[in-house]
Design a protein around this motif. Structure first.
Motif, PDB file in Angstrom:
ATOM      1  N   ALA B 273       0.537   9.382  -1.307  1.00 56.25           N
ATOM      2  CA  ALA B 273       0.187   8.386  -1.813  1.00 56.25           C
ATOM      3  C   ALA B 273       0.206   7.163  -0.450  1.00 56.25           C
ATOM      4  CB  ALA B 273       1.235   7.744  -2.872  1.00 56.25           C
ATOM      5  N   GLN B 274       1.236   7.345   0.157  1.00 51.80           N
ATOM      6  CA  GLN B 274       1.564   6.301   1.502  1.00 51.80           C
ATOM      7  C   GLN B 274       0.321   6.753   2.419  1.00 51.80           C
ATOM      8  OE1 GLN B 274       4.835   5.057   2.824  1.00 51.80           O
ATOM      9  NE2 GLN B 274       5.982   5.144   0.981  1.00 51.80           N
ATOM     10  N   TYR B 275      -0.348   7.629   2.377  1.00 49.59           N
ATOM     11  CA  TYR B 275      -1.556   7.974   3.276  1.00 49.59           C
ATOM     12  C   TYR B 275      -2.751   7.722   2.747  1.00 49.59           C
ATOM     13  CZ  TYR B 275       2.351   8.896   6.287  1.00 49.59           C
ATOM     14  OH  TYR B 275       3.338   8.659   6.878  1.00 49.59           O
ATOM     15  N   ASN B 276      -2.926   6.996   1.573  1.00 51.03           N
ATOM     16  CA  ASN B 276      -4.041   6.721   0.935  1.00 51.03           C
ATOM     17  C   ASN B 276      -4.780   5.780   1.486  1.00 51.03           C
ATOM     18  OD1 ASN B 276      -6.140   6.858  -1.026  1.00 51.03           O
ATOM     19  ND2 ASN B 276      -4.815   5.747  -2.727  1.00 51.03           N
ATOM     20  N   GLY B 277      -6.191   6.044   1.513  1.00 51.55           N
ATOM     21  CA  GLY B 277      -7.136   5.162   2.481  1.00 51.55           C
ATOM     22  C   GLY B 277      -7.700   5.754   3.627  1.00 51.55           C
ATOM     23  N   VAL B 288     -13.614   1.704   3.436  1.00 50.15           N
ATOM     24  CA  VAL B 288     -12.238   2.729   3.516  1.00 50.15           C
ATOM     25  C   VAL B 288     -12.250   3.283   2.004  1.00 50.15           C
ATOM     26  CG1 VAL B 288      -9.805   2.493   3.326  1.00 50.15           C
ATOM     27  CG2 VAL B 288     -10.839   1.043   4.918  1.00 50.15           C
ATOM     28  N   LYS B 289     -12.010   4.431   2.052  1.00 55.54           N
ATOM     29  CA  LYS B 289     -12.058   5.335   0.582  1.00 55.54           C
ATOM     30  C   LYS B 289     -10.738   5.625   0.269  1.00 55.54           C
ATOM     31  CE  LYS B 289     -13.755   8.138  -2.577  1.00 55.54           C
ATOM     32  NZ  LYS B 289     -12.434   8.237  -3.376  1.00 55.54           N
ATOM     33  N   ALA B 290     -10.504   5.011  -0.911  1.00 56.58           N
ATOM     34  CA  ALA B 290      -9.256   5.470  -1.569  1.00 56.58           C
ATOM     35  C   ALA B 290      -9.332   6.758  -2.500  1.00 56.58           C
ATOM     36  CB  ALA B 290      -8.508   4.140  -2.453  1.00 56.58           C
ATOM     37  N   HIS B 291      -8.154   7.405  -2.708  1.00 55.86           N
ATOM     38  CA  HIS B 291      -8.125   8.522  -3.510  1.00 55.86           C
ATOM     39  C   HIS B 291      -8.773   8.119  -4.793  1.00 55.86           C
ATOM     40  CE1 HIS B 291      -6.868  12.337  -3.041  1.00 55.86           C
ATOM     41  NE2 HIS B 291      -6.111  12.075  -2.342  1.00 55.86           N
ATOM     42  N   GLY B 292      -9.817   8.869  -5.205  1.00 58.01           N
ATOM     43  CA  GLY B 292     -10.241   8.722  -6.677  1.00 58.01           C
ATOM     44  C   GLY B 292      -9.457   8.532  -7.679  1.00 58.01           C
ATOM     45  N   SER B 294      -6.281   7.512  -7.649  1.00 63.03           N
ATOM     46  CA  SER B 294      -5.374   6.437  -7.304  1.00 63.03           C
ATOM     47  C   SER B 294      -4.881   5.697  -8.680  1.00 63.03           C
ATOM     48  CB  SER B 294      -5.882   5.367  -6.423  1.00 63.03           C
ATOM     49  OG  SER B 294      -6.204   6.061  -4.988  1.00 63.03           O
ATOM     50  N   ASN B 295      -3.637   5.751  -8.642  1.00 61.83           N
ATOM     51  CA  ASN B 295      -3.188   4.863  -9.812  1.00 61.83           C
ATOM     52  C   ASN B 295      -2.630   3.637  -9.264  1.00 61.83           C
ATOM     53  OD1 ASN B 295      -0.817   5.120  -8.380  1.00 61.83           O
ATOM     54  ND2 ASN B 295       0.289   6.674  -9.782  1.00 61.83           N
ATOM     55  N   GLU B 296      -1.920   2.644  -9.758  1.00 59.15           N
ATOM     56  CA  GLU B 296      -1.428   1.282  -9.160  1.00 59.15           C
ATOM     57  C   GLU B 296      -0.946   1.238  -7.815  1.00 59.15           C
ATOM     58  OE1 GLU B 296       0.107  -1.293 -12.153  1.00 59.15           O
ATOM     59  OE2 GLU B 296       0.828  -2.766 -10.541  1.00 59.15           O
ATOM     60  N   SER B 297       0.160   2.170  -7.732  1.00 63.05           N
ATOM     61  CA  SER B 297       0.833   2.197  -6.712  1.00 63.05           C
ATOM     62  C   SER B 297      -0.075   2.750  -5.256  1.00 63.05           C
ATOM     63  CB  SER B 297       2.206   3.056  -6.947  1.00 63.05           C
ATOM     64  OG  SER B 297       2.577   3.485  -5.798  1.00 63.05           O
ATOM     65  N   ASP B 298      -0.732   3.804  -5.764  1.00 59.97           N
ATOM     66  CA  ASP B 298      -1.456   4.487  -4.710  1.00 59.97           C
ATOM     67  C   ASP B 298      -2.702   3.578  -4.168  1.00 59.97           C
ATOM     68  OD1 ASP B 298      -0.442   6.909  -5.563  1.00 59.97           O
ATOM     69  OD2 ASP B 298      -1.939   7.420  -6.750  1.00 59.97           O
ATOM     70  N   PHE B 299      -3.406   2.567  -5.009  1.00 59.46           N
ATOM     71  CA  PHE B 299      -4.386   1.741  -4.722  1.00 59.46           C
ATOM     72  C   PHE B 299      -3.644   0.484  -3.730  1.00 59.46           C
ATOM     73  CE2 PHE B 299      -7.633  -1.274  -4.979  1.00 59.46           C
ATOM     74  CZ  PHE B 299      -8.728  -0.241  -4.786  1.00 59.46           C
ATOM     75  N   HIS B 300      -2.383   0.217  -4.277  1.00 60.49           N
ATOM     76  CA  HIS B 300      -1.455  -0.606  -3.547  1.00 60.49           C
ATOM     77  C   HIS B 300      -1.332  -0.248  -1.895  1.00 60.49           C
ATOM     78  CE1 HIS B 300       1.310  -4.222  -3.712  1.00 60.49           C
ATOM     79  NE2 HIS B 300       1.325  -3.704  -2.348  1.00 60.49           N
ATOM     80  N   HIS B 301      -1.084   1.174  -1.850  1.00 58.27           N
ATOM     81  CA  HIS B 301      -0.747   1.546  -0.637  1.00 58.27           C
ATOM     82  C   HIS B 301      -2.238   1.812   0.091  1.00 58.27           C
ATOM     83  CE1 HIS B 301       3.298   2.923  -0.417  1.00 58.27           C
ATOM     84  NE2 HIS B 301       3.076   3.660  -1.572  1.00 58.27           N
ATOM     85  N   ALA B 302      -3.311   1.808  -0.638  1.00 56.79           N
ATOM     86  CA  ALA B 302      -4.519   1.770   0.219  1.00 56.79           C
ATOM     87  C   ALA B 302      -4.958   0.482   0.715  1.00 56.79           C
ATOM     88  CB  ALA B 302      -5.749   2.669  -0.927  1.00 56.79           C
ATOM     89  N   LEU B 303      -4.727  -0.479  -0.017  1.00 56.00           N
ATOM     90  CA  LEU B 303      -4.676  -1.908   0.363  1.00 56.00           C
ATOM     91  C   LEU B 303      -4.035  -2.270   1.376  1.00 56.00           C
ATOM     92  CD1 LEU B 303      -4.919  -3.695  -2.879  1.00 56.00           C
ATOM     93  CD2 LEU B 303      -6.532  -4.088  -0.971  1.00 56.00           C
ATOM     94  N   ILE B 304      -2.859  -1.774   1.707  1.00 57.52           N
ATOM     95  CA  ILE B 304      -1.871  -2.034   2.814  1.00 57.52           C
ATOM     96  C   ILE B 304      -2.574  -1.397   4.092  1.00 57.52           C
ATOM     97  CG2 ILE B 304       0.310  -1.363   3.973  1.00 57.52           C
ATOM     98  CD1 ILE B 304       1.413  -1.363   1.098  1.00 57.52           C
ATOM     99  N   ARG B 305      -3.012   0.039   3.666  1.00 56.07           N
ATOM    100  CA  ARG B 305      -3.715   0.581   4.767  1.00 56.07           C
ATOM    101  C   ARG B 305      -4.946  -0.081   5.247  1.00 56.07           C
ATOM    102  NH1 ARG B 305      -4.025   7.202   5.265  1.00 56.07           N
ATOM    103  NH2 ARG B 305      -3.301   7.110   7.462  1.00 56.07           N
ATOM    104  N   THR B 306      -5.792  -0.521   4.391  1.00 57.31           N
ATOM    105  CA  THR B 306      -6.976  -1.255   4.784  1.00 57.31           C
ATOM    106  C   THR B 306      -6.946  -2.618   5.481  1.00 57.31           C
ATOM    107  OG1 THR B 306      -8.034  -0.386   2.549  1.00 57.31           O
ATOM    108  CG2 THR B 306      -9.086  -2.236   3.769  1.00 57.31           C
ATOM    109  N   ALA B 307      -5.580  -3.363   5.278  1.00 61.78           N
ATOM    110  CA  ALA B 307      -5.081  -4.432   6.220  1.00 61.78           C
ATOM    111  C   ALA B 307      -4.717  -3.781   7.345  1.00 61.78           C
ATOM    112  CB  ALA B 307      -4.125  -5.051   5.245  1.00 61.78           C
ATOM    113  N   GLU B 308      -4.331  -2.711   7.430  1.00 59.72           N
ATOM    114  CA  GLU B 308      -3.958  -2.125   8.946  1.00 59.72           C
ATOM    115  C   GLU B 308      -5.060  -1.911   9.820  1.00 59.72           C
ATOM    116  OE1 GLU B 308       0.527  -0.031   7.572  1.00 59.72           O
ATOM    117  OE2 GLU B 308      -1.371   1.173   8.467  1.00 59.72           O
TER     118      GLU B 308
END
Lengths: 314, 314
Positions: B273-277, B288-292, B294-308
């Protein structure tokens, strides 16, 4: 066989590790498993040079010397042409000649497949042999094939592979006579994947197999299906990726007891070494491929698995 | 941009989970990350039906309503023809029109790639876009591409993919300007693999890239190379297989603290999940493609990664 001990032919020379480490694994295997006989195929130069290690062998172990051996980076086609008197070739021929019940090698995969095709008769439904392995899964294990014998498949080959998997799975798994079969793909929807898997999917939908459709990489360890099929390129890389991940998770020795406990709680064991020993299917003879980089312990596990195959597969 | 807040365009509708779980992830992300602005693309029917959830949004969040949305099993080509007014299409167009700095979606991968190609200009060296992700590795991470955007590659495409990976890696990894590049294969020897990887290997040997040769699946998490290239079919399945294995190892909740500790000791984190995005490369715009799934937490990680990604990639 009945009252005779099953014979395991082993190509001692094949593999990245020192052949003596495999010899130690074999000796310790035979100490426990007295109901097997081992015929060991050894390069004559190696045998002479390391003769002291071949003294005082267990009674149920015989050594057969070969002229050649095949290195790990040797071209399979060149080996097939020039090295029919190699330890690998002779060990496989022993199965073809009914002098052994199974051949085990940690050697050059390409050469193993080439010699197995040369000495052993093809066994329908597939045209070219496939390597299969049982993946540890929760709630149940899965037979994955192909994991590297044939790198590219046409749609009809994938169809035949699924038939082969469904045929062998009942002998290897406690899955009943109508195993669930799935095709490995990048998504579960029927529109997903390239032309080859799309066509294979259509063929399988019209088959009499218990075909579930596509599955994804995430399904491999989840007991999604009894049999999962893919080409040898994809299967090999997916399996090795998981092995690499499992190895990384075991990197630091002091943590191993946690992992053991973890696996115990989960009723699964993800130690890749325990799953060493893939089965070459599609030929009229039992051929087992151990990991090229098997160390003593890994090769011991491959031997245990080989012994299980003899018991399970008729 | 300079004094302006970077804008993340999000297709809220794309993904298997409830869009409201992604909305919660976005709100909690914005609570911490006040230096971003989010433009949310939402199907108008969903917006009406769930209007209470869109009341009192944070100041740095805007909602843009769309006529359509694209389901996960919809044909990308049909979507491309009929749904240019979908949340996904409009969110990608926002990047093309310089109204957003990046687009994030957990939606239909095929449709994402199709619309990205439609709205955004291609950016050499590759002809078709590739999805890339940074794998956690020890002693160093590795950029893996393609993980599913383009399923089949010719040798010259793999060559171009390696060039693209080598170009982007210095921005994503602390690897210097001459990243090590490897091709994923079933063995490291030059004789291994099918025709396509064989030809790509020869092309790369004669290139000016810091090309290491072939690597195997086992190398993915070992920091073997900065960049590892393969076609999207193989990359997707290998990555998902590892994710499935990691998920199995986390099956039982009570054990999670062990694993956290384990990861801490090993300086790595294998929680997928930490490597989502994943990053869609080869186009003139950040996608950026998040996992299909993705639950709430996974999507949050994808957002963090997108910001990076916004911070790292120019």
């Amino acid at each position: 066989m009945n009252d005779k001990k099953p014979v395991i032919a082993i190509d001692l020379m094949g593999g990245d590790d020192d052949p003596l480490s495999r010899l130690r694994a074999i000796k310790s295997f035979l100490l426990k498993e007295k109901s097997f006989k081992i015929n060991l195929f050894v390069n004559q130069d190696f045998y002479k040079y390391q003769s002291k290690h071949f003294a005082n062998l267990p009674a149920n172990m015989a050594v057969i010397q070969s002229e050649h051996s095949i290195s790990m980076d040797e071209s399979p086609l060149v080996a097939l042409r020039k090295k029919r008197n190699s330890s690998l070739s002779m060990a496989i021929k022993a199965v073809a000649d009914n002098q052994a019940d199974v051949i085990l090698s940690a050697g050059n995969s390409g050469a193993l497949v080439a010699f197995a095709k040369y000495w052993l008769k093809p066994n329908a439904p597939i045209e070219r042999p496939a390597l299969a392995t049982v993946l540890p899964g929760f709630p149940k294990p899965t037979l994955l094939l192909d994991i590297g014998a044939t790198l590219e498949y046409r749609a009809e080959d994938l169809y035949a592979l699924a038939e082969l998997g469904a045929e062998i799975a009942p002998q290897l798994l406690a899955c009943g006579n109508h195993p669930e079969v799935a095709l490995l793909n990048v998504g579960t929807e029927h529109i997903k994947g390239h032309d080859t898997v799309q066509q294979a999917d259509r063929l399988l939908q019209n088959s009499e197999l218990n075909y579930l459709g596509f599955c994804e990489g995430t399904h491999l360890f989840k007991g999604y299906a009894d049999v999962i099929c893919c080409d040898g390129f994809v299967g090999n890389i997916a399996l090795k990726a998981c092995e690499g991940l499992a190895q990384q998770l075991q990197l630091k020795q002091p943590l191993n007891w946690w992992q053991k406990l973890f696996c115990q709680f989960n009723d699964v064991n993800f130690n890749p070494a325990q799953y060493n020993g893939a089965l070459l299917l599609g030929l009229d003879g039992l051929v087992v491929k151990a990991h090229g980089n098997s160390n003593e312990s890994d090769f011991h596990h491959a031997l245990i698995r080989t012994a299980e195959y003899i018991k399970k597969i008729n």
